[in-house]
Write a protein that holds these residues in place. Sequence first.
Motif, PDB file in Angstrom:
ATOM      1  N   UNK A 202       0.832  -1.205   0.000  1.00  0.00           N
ATOM      2  CA  UNK A 202       0.000   0.000   0.000  1.00  0.00           C
ATOM      3  C   UNK A 202       0.867   1.255   0.000  1.00  0.00           C
ATOM      4  N   UNK A 203       1.908   1.257   0.802  1.00  0.00           N
ATOM      5  CA  UNK A 203       2.797   2.429   0.855  1.00  0.00           C
ATOM      6  C   UNK A 203       3.440   2.693  -0.505  1.00  0.00           C
ATOM      7  N   UNK A 204       3.715   1.616  -1.262  1.00  0.00           N
ATOM      8  CA  UNK A 204       4.353   1.774  -2.575  1.00  0.00           C
ATOM      9  C   UNK A 204       3.419   2.426  -3.593  1.00  0.00           C
ATOM     10  N   UNK A 205       2.121   2.174  -3.499  1.00  0.00           N
ATOM     11  CA  UNK A 205       1.176   2.730  -4.485  1.00  0.00           C
ATOM     12  C   UNK A 205       0.444   3.954  -3.951  1.00  0.00           C
ATOM     13  N   UNK A 206       0.738   4.355  -2.720  1.00  0.00           N
ATOM     14  CA  UNK A 206       0.009   5.435  -2.053  1.00  0.00           C
ATOM     15  C   UNK A 206      -0.042   6.715  -2.884  1.00  0.00           C
ATOM     16  N   UNK A 207       1.073   7.090  -3.486  1.00  0.00           N
ATOM     17  CA  UNK A 207       1.162   8.368  -4.202  1.00  0.00           C
ATOM     18  C   UNK A 207       0.214   8.427  -5.392  1.00  0.00           C
ATOM     19  N   UNK A 208      -0.167   7.283  -5.942  1.00  0.00           N
ATOM     20  CA  UNK A 208      -1.016   7.265  -7.136  1.00  0.00           C
ATOM     21  C   UNK A 208      -2.504   7.142  -6.806  1.00  0.00           C
ATOM     22  N   UNK A 209      -2.850   7.057  -5.539  1.00  0.00           N
ATOM     23  CA  UNK A 209      -4.245   6.881  -5.152  1.00  0.00           C
ATOM     24  C   UNK A 209      -4.899   8.246  -4.899  1.00  0.00           C
ATOM     25  N   UNK A 210      -6.088   8.494  -5.445  1.00  0.00           N
ATOM     26  CA  UNK A 210      -6.777   9.778  -5.219  1.00  0.00           C
ATOM     27  C   UNK A 210      -7.667   9.715  -3.979  1.00  0.00           C
ATOM     28  N   UNK A 211      -8.241  10.852  -3.615  1.00  0.00           N
ATOM     29  CA  UNK A 211      -9.289  10.873  -2.610  1.00  0.00           C
ATOM     30  C   UNK A 211     -10.598  10.425  -3.259  1.00  0.00           C
ATOM     31  N   UNK A 212     -11.580  10.092  -2.459  1.00  0.00           N
ATOM     32  CA  UNK A 212     -12.860   9.655  -3.021  1.00  0.00           C
ATOM     33  C   UNK A 212     -13.672  10.859  -3.493  1.00  0.00           C
ATOM     34  N   UNK A 213     -14.491  10.696  -4.524  1.00  0.00           N
ATOM     35  CA  UNK A 213     -15.306  11.821  -5.025  1.00  0.00           C
ATOM     36  C   UNK A 213     -16.229  12.394  -3.953  1.00  0.00           C
ATOM     37  N   UNK A 214     -16.804  11.527  -3.121  1.00  0.00           N
ATOM     38  CA  UNK A 214     -17.725  12.007  -2.085  1.00  0.00           C
ATOM     39  C   UNK A 214     -17.006  12.914  -1.101  1.00  0.00           C
ATOM     40  N   UNK A 215     -15.820  12.517  -0.664  1.00  0.00           N
ATOM     41  CA  UNK A 215     -15.069  13.337   0.294  1.00  0.00           C
ATOM     42  C   UNK A 215     -14.717  14.690  -0.320  1.00  0.00           C
ATOM     43  N   UNK A 216     -14.306  14.692  -1.578  1.00  0.00           N
ATOM     44  CA  UNK A 216     -13.956  15.950  -2.245  1.00  0.00           C
ATOM     45  C   UNK A 216     -15.183  16.856  -2.366  1.00  0.00           C
ATOM     46  N   UNK A 217     -16.350  16.283  -2.671  1.00  0.00           N
ATOM     47  CA  UNK A 217     -17.572  17.088  -2.726  1.00  0.00           C
ATOM     48  C   UNK A 217     -17.916  17.648  -1.359  1.00  0.00           C
ATOM     49  N   UNK A 218     -17.723  16.851  -0.322  1.00  0.00           N
ATOM     50  CA  UNK A 218     -17.996  17.329   1.039  1.00  0.00           C
ATOM     51  C   UNK A 218     -17.107  18.523   1.385  1.00  0.00           C
ATOM     52  N   UNK A 219     -15.914  18.537   0.822  1.00  0.00           N
ATOM     53  CA  UNK A 219     -14.972  19.625   1.112  1.00  0.00           C
ATOM     54  C   UNK A 219     -15.127  20.790   0.144  1.00  0.00           C
TER      55      UNK A 219
END
Length: 506
Positions: A202-219
Motif C-alpha cells: 500500500x505504501x508503494x502505491x500510495x502516491x497514485x491513489x486519489x481521494x474519493x469523489x464524495x469526500x472531495x464534494x464534502x470539502x
Amino acid sequence: MADDNRSENSRFCVFFILVIEISIAFFAINISTLNTSSPTIRMFINDSYVHRYDTAMGDEDITFVLTLSQSMLMWGSLVGSFMVNSFLKIRSRKKSILLIHMINMISAILMGPTAKFARSYETLIVGRFLAGIARGLGFAVPSVVTAESSCRQKLGFFQSPYGISVSLSLALGATLGLKQVLGTQELWFWLVTTPALSSIVYCCVYAWLPETPVLLLRQGRYEEAKAVLKRFRTAESDLEHELRILQREIDLDPDMKPIPIAVIVRNPQLRLQFLSAAVIMSAQGCAGIQGILLYSGYLLRQAGVAEDVASIVTIGLYLQAVLAYTVYVPIEKKFGTKLVFLIGASISTASIVIFIVSNIFQPFAPWLRYFSLVALCTIIFGNRLGPQVTMHGLLAELTTAASRPTIATYTGNIFWINAAVIAIVMPYSVAAWNAYAYLPFAILSLGIVTFVAAGVPDTYNRTTAQIQQSITKKSSRMFPSSHQDSKNPSNTGYYSNPTFLVDQST
C-alpha cells in the motif's frame, strides 16, 4: 453510492477498490497463524519464562498466555472499532488507510523480531493487541471508502472482495503456520511478521491513489471531485447525473458531521437502518465463527478428527471461501445481496443444529463424527457465502452518506464485542458443555435469518431513494408510535426525509 443505473466502474476504480480492500483484508492472516503454529508458540512462551525465571511454566499457565495472545487480537479489534469515527473525520481517506497500515507494521515488528530476540511473550501479546486495533479500524473504514467510490449498481459486488480476501488470508496464515513451512522455533517470528507485506505494498502505491469523489464534494472541491469521478467511471457513464445525486446525498449533512447516535436512535427510519445493520453485522458472531476460526484445531479434535490431520483440515475449512465465492457471484448478480445473505445464513444455521445433534449422539454412534466434520465445514461455507461477503455491501446499501459513518462505527463495535467475548469464552464453554455450548448460536442465528427476511428491505437494482422509502414504510409498522412522533414539526429536519434523493430530472 448514488442512485445511478447509468454508471459503470472503470478499471482504475476497480484497481483502487481492490488495493484498499485486499491490503487491509490481508491483516486477517493474524487470526490463523497462531492456530496451526500453536505448539511452537507454546514452546516460545515456556522458553521465555525459563530464560527469565530458570523454571518451566505450567501447562495451564501456557494455555492461558496462548489464549490471551489469541484473544488480544479481538480485544484490540474492539478498541479499533471505537476509533473508526475519529479516523473517518480525517480529511483524507487515503491517509486514514495509511495510518491503519502504519499501526499494522508496528504490530508486526513487535510480534516478530522484537518478541523473539527480547524473549518476551508480553511483547507478542502487545503486538497482537495493536494488530487487532489495525484490524478493527480496517473492518469499517475500507467499506466507507468503497461506498464513496463505486457506482451504486455495483456497490454490493465491490464490497465482496474484502470478504473473500479475508478467507484466503486465513488459509494462507494457517498454511504458513505449519511446521513444514514457518511454524518452527527458528522461523515463527517471520510468520507473525507477514501481515506487514500488504502494508508495504500500500505504501508503494500510495502516491497514485486519489481521494474519493464524495469526500472531495464534502470539502467543496467540485472540480477535483468531477476529475476523480471521471477516472472512476467508464466513458459511457453520466457523470453530471451522478454528481447531482451525490450532492443531494451530501446536502443531507451540510456541516460534514455524521448524524449523532442519539438522533439515529430517536428517528424511526434511521433506527431501522441501524437495527438492520447491527443484526447483519452480528450474524458471524452469533454463529460462533470467530471462535471456530481461532480454535478450529481444538474443535476438530473435539469432533473426532485426529490431531495430525487437524491442521490440514483447518486449511481446507478456510479455502472453502473460494467455492463459496464462485457460488456467491452469480446469485448476487441475479438476485442481490439480501438473498445471498439469507441463503448463506440459513445454511450456517442448519449446520449448527446438525453439529450439535451429531456431537450429542456421537458416543453412541461413532460414525456420527463424519456428520460433525461435514457440519463444521458447512457452518463456515454458509458464513462465507452469506454474512461475511455481504455484510459490508448491505450496510452500505441500507445507509446514506450522513448515517453511514456513525452506523458503521457502532455496528463495528457490536461485531468486535461479540468476537472478543467468544474468543475468551469458547474454549472453556466447549470444554464444560461440549455440544450444548453451540445451542445459543443456533437460536441466535435463527432469529437473525427471520429478522433479515421480514424486516430488511430488498436492495437489488433499487436506488437509494427507493430503499429509504421502503425503510420508512417498514419502520412505520415496526415503530408506529415513534413514527408519529417524527411527524411532529419539532422533531423533523433533514434527518427524517428519505425522499431527498429522488432525482426530479429522471
